[in-house]
Design a protein around this motif. Structure first.
Motif, PDB file in Angstrom:
ATOM      1  N   GLU A 146       0.836  -1.200   0.000  1.00  0.00           N
ATOM      2  CA  GLU A 146       0.000   0.000   0.000  1.00  0.00           C
ATOM      3  C   GLU A 146       0.872   1.252   0.000  1.00  0.00           C
ATOM      4  OE1 GLU A 146      -2.464  -0.662   3.412  1.00  0.00           O
ATOM      5  OE2 GLU A 146      -3.631  -2.199   2.367  1.00  0.00           O
ATOM      6  N   LYS A 147       0.300   2.333  -0.575  1.00  0.00           N
ATOM      7  CA  LYS A 147       1.080   3.582  -0.708  1.00  0.00           C
ATOM      8  C   LYS A 147       1.542   4.103   0.640  1.00  0.00           C
ATOM      9  CE  LYS A 147      -1.108   5.373  -4.859  1.00  0.00           C
ATOM     10  NZ  LYS A 147      -2.425   4.716  -4.765  1.00  0.00           N
ATOM     11  N   ASP A 148       0.659   3.981   1.662  1.00  0.00           N
ATOM     12  CA  ASP A 148       1.006   4.543   2.973  1.00  0.00           C
ATOM     13  C   ASP A 148       1.650   3.497   3.891  1.00  0.00           C
ATOM     14  OD1 ASP A 148      -1.168   2.995   3.347  1.00  0.00           O
ATOM     15  OD2 ASP A 148      -2.387   4.490   4.392  1.00  0.00           O
ATOM     16  N   ALA A 149       2.212   2.411   3.275  1.00  0.00           N
ATOM     17  CA  ALA A 149       2.840   1.365   4.084  1.00  0.00           C
ATOM     18  C   ALA A 149       3.884   1.988   5.003  1.00  0.00           C
ATOM     19  CB  ALA A 149       3.497   0.340   3.174  1.00  0.00           C
ATOM     20  N   GLY A 150       3.920   1.526   6.232  1.00  0.00           N
ATOM     21  CA  GLY A 150       4.925   2.043   7.165  1.00  0.00           C
ATOM     22  C   GLY A 150       4.418   3.210   7.987  1.00  0.00           C
ATOM     23  N   GLN A 151       3.364   3.891   7.476  1.00  0.00           N
ATOM     24  CA  GLN A 151       2.830   5.009   8.271  1.00  0.00           C
ATOM     25  C   GLN A 151       1.910   4.474   9.347  1.00  0.00           C
ATOM     26  OE1 GLN A 151       0.866   8.003   5.940  1.00  0.00           O
ATOM     27  NE2 GLN A 151       2.606   8.123   4.537  1.00  0.00           N
ATOM     28  N   GLN A 152       2.085   4.982  10.543  1.00  0.00           N
ATOM     29  CA  GLN A 152       1.262   4.550  11.672  1.00  0.00           C
ATOM     30  C   GLN A 152      -0.116   5.214  11.561  1.00  0.00           C
ATOM     31  OE1 GLN A 152       3.027   2.565  13.841  1.00  0.00           O
ATOM     32  NE2 GLN A 152       1.200   2.069  15.042  1.00  0.00           N
ATOM     33  N   LYS A 153      -1.205   4.393  11.517  1.00  0.00           N
ATOM     34  CA  LYS A 153      -2.540   5.001  11.490  1.00  0.00           C
ATOM     35  C   LYS A 153      -3.021   5.204  12.922  1.00  0.00           C
ATOM     36  CE  LYS A 153      -4.105   3.146   7.069  1.00  0.00           C
ATOM     37  NZ  LYS A 153      -3.190   2.067   6.758  1.00  0.00           N
ATOM     38  N   ARG A 154      -3.741   6.320  13.157  1.00  0.00           N
ATOM     39  CA  ARG A 154      -4.242   6.575  14.513  1.00  0.00           C
ATOM     40  C   ARG A 154      -5.439   5.660  14.773  1.00  0.00           C
ATOM     41  NH1 ARG A 154      -7.393   9.402  17.860  1.00  0.00           N
ATOM     42  NH2 ARG A 154      -8.906   9.844  16.238  1.00  0.00           N
ATOM     43  N   ALA A 155      -5.392   4.935  15.900  1.00  0.00           N
ATOM     44  CA  ALA A 155      -6.513   4.052  16.213  1.00  0.00           C
ATOM     45  C   ALA A 155      -7.563   4.844  16.984  1.00  0.00           C
ATOM     46  CB  ALA A 155      -6.026   2.870  17.033  1.00  0.00           C
ATOM     47  N   GLY A 156      -8.766   4.937  16.450  1.00  0.00           N
ATOM     48  CA  GLY A 156      -9.842   5.662  17.133  1.00  0.00           C
ATOM     49  C   GLY A 156     -10.435   4.853  18.268  1.00  0.00           C
ATOM     50  N   HIS A 157     -10.285   3.534  18.203  1.00  0.00           N
ATOM     51  CA  HIS A 157     -10.874   2.651  19.211  1.00  0.00           C
ATOM     52  C   HIS A 157      -9.870   1.607  19.672  1.00  0.00           C
ATOM     53  CE1 HIS A 157     -14.510   4.304  17.325  1.00  0.00           C
ATOM     54  NE2 HIS A 157     -15.029   4.163  18.530  1.00  0.00           N
ATOM     55  N   VAL A 158     -10.112   1.082  20.864  1.00  0.00           N
ATOM     56  CA  VAL A 158      -9.291  -0.017  21.373  1.00  0.00           C
ATOM     57  C   VAL A 158     -10.251  -1.128  21.796  1.00  0.00           C
ATOM     58  CG1 VAL A 158      -7.531  -0.715  23.046  1.00  0.00           C
ATOM     59  CG2 VAL A 158      -7.610   1.653  22.251  1.00  0.00           C
ATOM     60  N   ALA A 159      -9.897  -2.376  21.446  1.00  0.00           N
ATOM     61  CA  ALA A 159     -10.728  -3.518  21.850  1.00  0.00           C
ATOM     62  C   ALA A 159     -10.018  -4.293  22.958  1.00  0.00           C
ATOM     63  CB  ALA A 159     -10.971  -4.428  20.657  1.00  0.00           C
ATOM     64  N   PHE A 160     -10.804  -4.812  23.900  1.00  0.00           N
ATOM     65  CA  PHE A 160     -10.278  -5.602  25.023  1.00  0.00           C
ATOM     66  C   PHE A 160     -11.046  -6.911  25.112  1.00  0.00           C
ATOM     67  CE2 PHE A 160      -9.575  -1.188  26.199  1.00  0.00           C
ATOM     68  CZ  PHE A 160      -8.287  -1.193  26.705  1.00  0.00           C
ATOM     69  N   LYS A 161     -10.375  -7.912  25.670  1.00  0.00           N
ATOM     70  CA  LYS A 161     -11.066  -9.181  25.897  1.00  0.00           C
ATOM     71  C   LYS A 161     -10.471  -9.900  27.101  1.00  0.00           C
ATOM     72  CE  LYS A 161     -10.432 -13.842  24.739  1.00  0.00           C
ATOM     73  NZ  LYS A 161     -10.312 -14.932  23.785  1.00  0.00           N
ATOM     74  N   ALA A 162     -11.351 -10.557  27.888  1.00  0.00           N
ATOM     75  CA  ALA A 162     -10.870 -11.449  28.951  1.00  0.00           C
ATOM     76  C   ALA A 162     -11.924 -12.522  29.181  1.00  0.00           C
ATOM     77  CB  ALA A 162     -10.622 -10.666  30.237  1.00  0.00           C
ATOM     78  N   HIS A 163     -11.508 -13.602  29.818  1.00  0.00           N
ATOM     79  CA  HIS A 163     -12.463 -14.631  30.245  1.00  0.00           C
ATOM     80  C   HIS A 163     -12.806 -14.367  31.706  1.00  0.00           C
ATOM     81  CE1 HIS A 163     -11.135 -17.586  26.856  1.00  0.00           C
ATOM     82  NE2 HIS A 163     -11.920 -16.604  26.438  1.00  0.00           N
ATOM     83  N   LEU A 164     -14.099 -14.450  32.011  1.00  0.00           N
ATOM     84  CA  LEU A 164     -14.600 -14.094  33.340  1.00  0.00           C
ATOM     85  C   LEU A 164     -15.329 -15.263  33.967  1.00  0.00           C
ATOM     86  CD1 LEU A 164     -16.445 -10.748  32.377  1.00  0.00           C
ATOM     87  CD2 LEU A 164     -14.046 -11.002  33.066  1.00  0.00           C
ATOM     88  N   ALA A 165     -15.465 -15.200  35.285  1.00  0.00           N
ATOM     89  CA  ALA A 165     -16.400 -16.078  35.997  1.00  0.00           C
ATOM     90  C   ALA A 165     -17.453 -15.186  36.642  1.00  0.00           C
ATOM     91  CB  ALA A 165     -15.656 -16.884  37.056  1.00  0.00           C
ATOM     92  N   GLY A 166     -18.662 -15.726  36.786  1.00  0.00           N
ATOM     93  CA  GLY A 166     -19.698 -15.041  37.567  1.00  0.00           C
ATOM     94  C   GLY A 166     -20.504 -13.980  36.843  1.00  0.00           C
ATOM     95  N   ALA A 167     -20.469 -13.950  35.494  1.00  0.00           N
ATOM     96  CA  ALA A 167     -21.310 -12.975  34.780  1.00  0.00           C
ATOM     97  C   ALA A 167     -22.763 -13.446  34.863  1.00  0.00           C
ATOM     98  CB  ALA A 167     -20.869 -12.868  33.321  1.00  0.00           C
ATOM     99  N   GLN A 168     -23.664 -12.477  35.043  1.00  0.00           N
ATOM    100  CA  GLN A 168     -25.061 -12.890  35.212  1.00  0.00           C
ATOM    101  C   GLN A 168     -25.872 -12.617  33.936  1.00  0.00           C
ATOM    102  OE1 GLN A 168     -26.353 -11.229  39.008  1.00  0.00           O
ATOM    103  NE2 GLN A 168     -24.333 -11.827  39.751  1.00  0.00           N
ATOM    104  N   ILE A 169     -25.497 -13.335  32.875  1.00  0.00           N
ATOM    105  CA  ILE A 169     -26.289 -13.179  31.648  1.00  0.00           C
ATOM    106  C   ILE A 169     -27.328 -14.287  31.596  1.00  0.00           C
ATOM    107  CG2 ILE A 169     -24.545 -11.988  30.257  1.00  0.00           C
ATOM    108  CD1 ILE A 169     -23.918 -14.640  28.924  1.00  0.00           C
ATOM    109  N   ALA A 170     -28.381 -14.042  30.789  1.00  0.00           N
ATOM    110  CA  ALA A 170     -29.434 -15.047  30.655  1.00  0.00           C
ATOM    111  C   ALA A 170     -28.849 -16.294  29.994  1.00  0.00           C
ATOM    112  CB  ALA A 170     -30.558 -14.472  29.803  1.00  0.00           C
ATOM    113  N   ALA A 171     -29.320 -17.483  30.437  1.00  0.00           N
ATOM    114  CA  ALA A 171     -28.806 -18.740  29.879  1.00  0.00           C
ATOM    115  C   ALA A 171     -29.071 -18.774  28.375  1.00  0.00           C
ATOM    116  CB  ALA A 171     -29.496 -19.922  30.555  1.00  0.00           C
TER     117      ALA A 171
END
Ligand SMILES: Cc1cc2nc3c(=O)[nH]c(=O)nc-3n(C[C@H](O)[C@H](O)[C@H](O)COP(=O)(O)OP(=O)(O)OC[C@H]3O[C@@H](n4cnc5c(N)ncnc54)[C@H](O)[C@@H]3O)c2cc1C
Length: 395
Positions: free
Chosen positions: A178-203
């Motif tokens: 790509e033409k802009d290869a190597g250029q750092q793009k600004r990330a507008g969002h960040v995603a996170f993930k973890a595994h949890l115990a004890g969440a109270q969602i509907a079965a």
């Protein structure tokens, strides 16, 4: 397809996520000589909502992994409920997407991706884990192979008639062109993930929580755990000192339903975090001899829970076009045109609908209004939900 010189493989697939493994399995099934290169050692954790859409189960059957996926111990998910900030919910039934009575699956990517990678080995693909594709090899403008780097840093060139970039959102091979290869793009969002115990969602439910600047999802996975995955505005993440648990409490839990579901959870894994720089389509054929599949071809908005499906569907379209090309001895240009045509007709409309819904979801007022409107009409929510998918049998 033909090349003047003999190559090491017909196809080298780079990236062992669902798009790469599925493409490799399908190509090996068509009698091609395939190498699959993956930089990690599996099983490995992967940032994802771990909601596997019902249509994926058909692909698992085609790929010969239904039994192993079942053994991995995922949890059936019968509906996804989208909650506005005030706690109003609208439900989308899993069976709207698959056959009658079908369900989605909550299963960690560590398990799912490992099953697919092992299957690739079983069907004769030369699988190289802990190996990174460090660069492309060219003959004039045409890609004729990749430079592989093993964990000791040793580099080996491998030639192939075709190289597939299945490296996910990073598009680590396609991006180099790509033409802009190597250029750092600004990330507008960040995603996170973890595994949890004890969440109270509907079965049997996957729950999605909207809040200012993002949304999060929670569903059951194997071993009685829950996956929590969320996207937040980069400014909110900075304000919380990039502390995932603080973002969960101070941003995600501004959604009333999320606050109730997450009030007593314990975090049972490390947090994973990735920047989100782009959505939508990239180049499908960045150079002659190089095709993209999965997220490398297009990143679909995660709230649709259909990125894995897109990966599997694009693998089917790519593998069918490639196998036909090899069988008919077609030139690479014809393959490129055919792949782009089939891909566009399968996915362009769906990606447009998702873009519109993403904009609605990111604005609190619009998200609340959309959820209220969909609550008022079951028929409309079904139509909107289906528009984020498409029955693709075009391959
Ligand atoms: C926040 C979030 C939540 C999501 N939730 C869901 C969900 O619930 N359900 C769903 O269906 N989809 C979801 N998705 C989307 C889904 O994760 C992706 O669509 C899917 O992983 C795409 O598969 P892939 O094979 O194209 O890429 P990936 O799964 O990203 O696989 C790419 C692989 O390539 C390897 N690789 C990269 N570079 C190199 C290199 N140079 N050499 C060798 N190997 C390399 C990586 O190690 C990786 O294993 C979510 C995405 C995000 C960001």
């Amino acid at each position: 397809m033909t090349l003047s010189a003999k190559t090491d493989y017909d196809v080298v697939v780079v990236g062992g996520g669902p798009a790469g493994s599925a493409t490799a399995i399908r190509l090996a099934g068509a009698g091609l000589d395939v190498m699959l290169v993956e930089k990690a050692r599996f099983p490995r954790q992967k940032l994802c909502g771990e909601f596997i859409s019902p249509e994926c189960l058909e692909h698992f059957a085609e790929l010969g992994v239904s039994g192993d996926i079942k053994l991995a111990g995922g949890v059936d998910i019968s509906e996804t409920v989208f909650y506005s900030r005030s706690g109003k919910g609208v439900a989308v039934k899993s069976e709207w997407f698959g056959q009658v009575g079908s369900h989605a699956l909550g299963l960690s990517r560590a398990e799912m991706d490992d099953v697919l990678l092992k299957r690739a080995s079983e069907v004769g693909v030369a699988v190289r884990e802990e190996t990174t594709a460090a660069g492309l090899i060219f003959d004039d403008d045409r890609v004729i192979g990749v430079r592989l780097k093993d964990k000791e840093g040793l580099e080996t060139p491998v030639t192939a008639t075709l190289v597939i970039d299945a490296t996910g959102r990073t598009r680590s091979l396609a991006r180099r062109l790509e033409k802009d290869a190597g250029q750092q793009k600004r990330a507008g969002h960040v995603a996170f993930k973890a595994h949890l115990a004890g969440a109270q969602i509907a079965a049997g439910a996957c729950e999605i929580f909207a809040y200012r600047g993002g949304y999060g999802g929670c569903n059951s996975i194997e071993h009685g755990l829950f996956n929590l995955c969320f996207i937040a505005d980069a400014k909110d993440v900075k304000r919380c000192g990039s502390d995932a648990e603080r973002v969960m409490r101070e941003v995600v839990c501004t959604n009333k339903r999320a606050a109730a579901v997450l009030q007593n959870v314990t975090v049972e894994s490390e947090w994973l975090a990735v920047p989100i720089e782009r959505y939508g389509r990239g180049e499908l054929v960045p150079a002659q001899g190089l095709l993209t599949v999965g997220d490398s071809a297009a990143f679909i908005d995660p709230f649709t829970g259909s990125g894995i499906l897109l990966a599997l569907e694009s693998s089917r379209i790519a593998a069918t076009a490639i196998a036909e090309s090899f069988a008919a001895g077609r030139d690479p240009e014809t393959l490129a045109v055919e792949y782009q045509r089939k891909y566009s007709s399968a996915f362009d409309a769906r990606l447009r609908v998702c873009r519109i819904l993403r904009h609605a979801a990111s604005m609190p007022f619009l998200a609340d209004a959309t959820i209220s409107m969909l609550r008022a009409s079951g028929g409309l929510s079904r139509r909107v939900a289906r528009a984020t998918r498409l029955a693709t049998r075009s391959a």
